[in-house]
Design a protein around this motif. Structure first.
Motif, mmCIF file in Angstrom:
data_model
loop_
_atom_site.group_PDB
_atom_site.id
_atom_site.type_symbol
_atom_site.label_atom_id
_atom_site.label_comp_id
_atom_site.label_asym_id
_atom_site.label_seq_id
_atom_site.Cartn_x
_atom_site.Cartn_y
_atom_site.Cartn_z
ATOM 1 N N LYS A 1 49.332 6.439 32.940
ATOM 2 C CA LYS A 1 47.986 6.410 32.712
ATOM 3 C C LYS A 1 47.308 6.910 33.795
ATOM 4 O O LYS A 1 46.236 7.618 33.254
ATOM 5 C CB LYS A 1 47.506 4.342 32.169
ATOM 6 N N TRP A 2 46.830 6.154 34.620
ATOM 7 C CA TRP A 2 46.435 6.756 35.749
ATOM 8 C C TRP A 2 47.406 8.306 36.496
ATOM 9 O O TRP A 2 46.087 9.250 36.876
ATOM 10 C CB TRP A 2 46.979 5.868 37.097
ATOM 11 N N GLN B 1 47.407 10.157 34.376
ATOM 12 C CA GLN B 1 46.526 11.249 32.546
ATOM 13 C C GLN B 1 45.062 11.063 33.155
ATOM 14 O O GLN B 1 44.306 12.117 32.952
ATOM 15 C CB GLN B 1 47.081 10.892 31.647
ATOM 16 N N HIS B 2 44.824 9.878 33.994
ATOM 17 C CA HIS B 2 43.473 9.808 34.436
ATOM 18 C C HIS B 2 43.089 10.654 35.672
ATOM 19 O O HIS B 2 41.805 11.549 35.696
ATOM 20 C CB HIS B 2 42.954 8.255 34.441
ATOM 21 N N ASP C 1 39.968 3.841 42.473
ATOM 22 C CA ASP C 1 40.508 3.390 41.566
ATOM 23 C C ASP C 1 42.075 2.801 41.019
ATOM 24 O O ASP C 1 42.583 1.801 40.449
ATOM 25 C CB ASP C 1 40.223 3.455 39.851
ATOM 26 N N ALA C 2 43.319 3.740 40.617
ATOM 27 C CA ALA C 2 43.987 4.251 40.680
ATOM 28 C C ALA C 2 45.224 3.767 41.988
ATOM 29 O O ALA C 2 46.309 2.583 42.000
ATOM 30 C CB ALA C 2 45.109 5.588 40.473
ATOM 31 N N ARG D 1 33.597 11.749 40.617
ATOM 32 C CA ARG D 1 34.455 11.209 39.962
ATOM 33 C C ARG D 1 35.947 11.285 40.347
ATOM 34 O O ARG D 1 37.140 10.215 40.076
ATOM 35 C CB ARG D 1 34.067 11.769 38.426
ATOM 36 N N ALA E 1 38.444 8.232 40.716
ATOM 37 C CA ALA E 1 40.015 7.439 39.711
ATOM 38 C C ALA E 1 40.842 8.057 40.060
ATOM 39 O O ALA E 1 41.403 6.892 40.515
ATOM 40 C CB ALA E 1 39.456 9.129 39.499
ATOM 41 N N ASP F 1 42.980 14.462 33.549
ATOM 42 C CA ASP F 1 41.883 14.433 33.101
ATOM 43 C C ASP F 1 40.612 15.339 33.980
ATOM 44 O O ASP F 1 39.749 16.259 33.938
ATOM 45 C CB ASP F 1 40.797 13.666 32.110
#
Length: 416
Positions: free
Chosen positions: A140-141, A143-144, A95-96, A88, A92, A147
């Motif tokens: 935003k990224w 924080q992603h 994706d970033a 994951r 992530a 997380d």
């Protein structure tokens, strides 16, 4: 991200092999040693004692198999969960990057300006809205990614807790319930399901987590104490502060509490044995001031209590040995003071009582917050009017070590 997670399954296989070896030993023990007490040719007191002792030893061999298999299962579950979270996190990051970001090896996200043409880069720099949108996207990224890292860290801590519980004797067949005669042996109640093993022990009954009233019940299991607690907190306020003037450090605290509590703790753990029960209702207040200058300092404390309390306690662990008992109804006031030099302190306290009561305590223990060792005792008696006196000696290992080190340095400078 670079950890070889396959080592978890390798270790799990070794734990399974260990369980198989314990099974062989258990079988040999039962067919040779334990068999002596079941053949009928030996009788008497010694036979009865041996029967209990040999059964307890065989029980431990069986418990060792359960514990080893549980740890193997926990490691395999950990491998599966870590692998999933790692995928994951990889996803992530990908994706970033696809969204125009860079992600460093430390997980720091930044906007990738290298993908922009000179004209696009100039437009972004001169457009306040463009810069704002970049900051929003980066946050935003970030924080992603954060997380995802936090999920791995949380699982890591959970696996640590689960393995610790598996390695602590649950004593599920002790105290006459079975053949277990060893309070710190192998864990016949080891949980092999990682999701279950990571769950908190405590179950609570109350209106909500911040409830002023409630009941909590837990354990004993997985090497922790069992406890029962009922409480009704009316109010609790604390104020504290500190200041410094050069090497002079000043600090103070004031605390007041009103309400009622009743609790009992009990258990045999890898740390030792303990039992405690107490109940109180009333109002307590405390104020304390401290002054420290280098390795020398002093403190003064005043306390007050109005209400009723009773309790008994006994503890023998690696960090505390103590016994105590108390019963009191009325009002009491306490004055305490002491001094400390080079990490060693001596303090005295005296209480005045208005109301019937008796109290005594003796022991030594390590303060969890400060790391200091405290040695002392107190005793009090009051038919109607009376009081209590006590002595406390504290040793701060860190300050003692620092003081010795500074003294050695000073001595070296003197002769250099």
């Amino acid at each position: 991200m670079t950890t070889d997670l396959g080592l978890l399954t390798t270790a799990a296989s070794k734990w399974d092999e260990m369980a198989g070896e314990f099974k062989k030993v258990e079988t040999r023990y039962g067919d040779s040693v334990q068999k002596i007490t079941t053949g009928g040719s030996w009788s008497g007191v010694s036979s009865g004692v041996a029967h209990t002792s040999f059964a307890a030893t065989r029980y431990e061999y069986a418990a060792a198999q359960i514990q080893a298999k549980a740890i193997a299962s926990l490691l395999r579950d950990a491998h599966e969960m870590f692998t999933d979270l790692k995928k994951r996190l990889d996803s992530a990051r990908a994706d970033a990057v696809a969204a125009g970001m860079t992600v460093s090896e430390q997980g720091h996200v930044a906007f990738d300006y290298t993908k922009l043409t000179p004209a696009e880069r100039s437009a972004y720099h001169h457009d306040p809205d463009g810069e704002a949108s970049i900051r929003t996207a980066v946050a935003k990224w970030q924080q992603h990614i954060d997380d995802g890292v936090k999920a791995v860290s949380t699982l890591d801590e959970g696996v640590k807790v689960a393995l610790g519980r598996a390695g602590a004797d649950s004593n599920k067949d002790a105290f006459g319930k079975g053949a277990d005669e060893t309070f710190s042996g192998f864990n016949a109640g080891a949980e092999g399901d990682l999701k279950k093993a990571m769950k908190p022990d405590e179950s609570s009954v109350g209106t909500n987590p911040d409830s002023k009233t409630g009941v909590t019940v837990s354990g004993p299991k997985y090497g922790k104490e069992g406890s029962v607690k009922a409480y009704a907190d009316l109010f609790h306020e604390t104020a504290k502060g500190s200041t410094a003037a050069g090497d002079l450090q000043l600090s103070g605290i004031a605390d007041i509490y009103g309400g009622g509590r009743a609790s009992a703790n009990y258990g045999f753990t890898d740390q030792g044995a303990s039992a405690k029960a107490e109940a109180s209702i009333g109002v307590r207040a405390l104020t304390e001031g401290r002054a420290e200058y280098g390795y020398v300092g002093g403190y003064g404390r005043a306390e007050g209590f109005a209400g009723a309390e009773a309790g008994v306690s006994a503890k023998a662990t690696k960090q505390e040995v103590s016994v105590g008992a108390k019963a009191f109804a009325g009002a009491k006031g306490t004055l305490a003071g002491g001094a400390e030099a080079f990490g060693i302190g001596v303090g005295v306290n005296a209480e005045g009582w208005a109301g019937p009561g008796a109290e005594a305590w003796w022991g030594y223990k390590k303060d969890k917050e400060t790391g200091k060792w405290k040695i002392g005792g107190d005793a009090g008696l009051s038919p109607i009017l009376g009081g209590k006196v006590g002595l406390e000696i504290t040793v701060d290992p860190h300050k003692v070590s620092d003081a010795i080190g500074d003294a050695a340095d000073a001595l070296g400078d003197l002769f250099s």
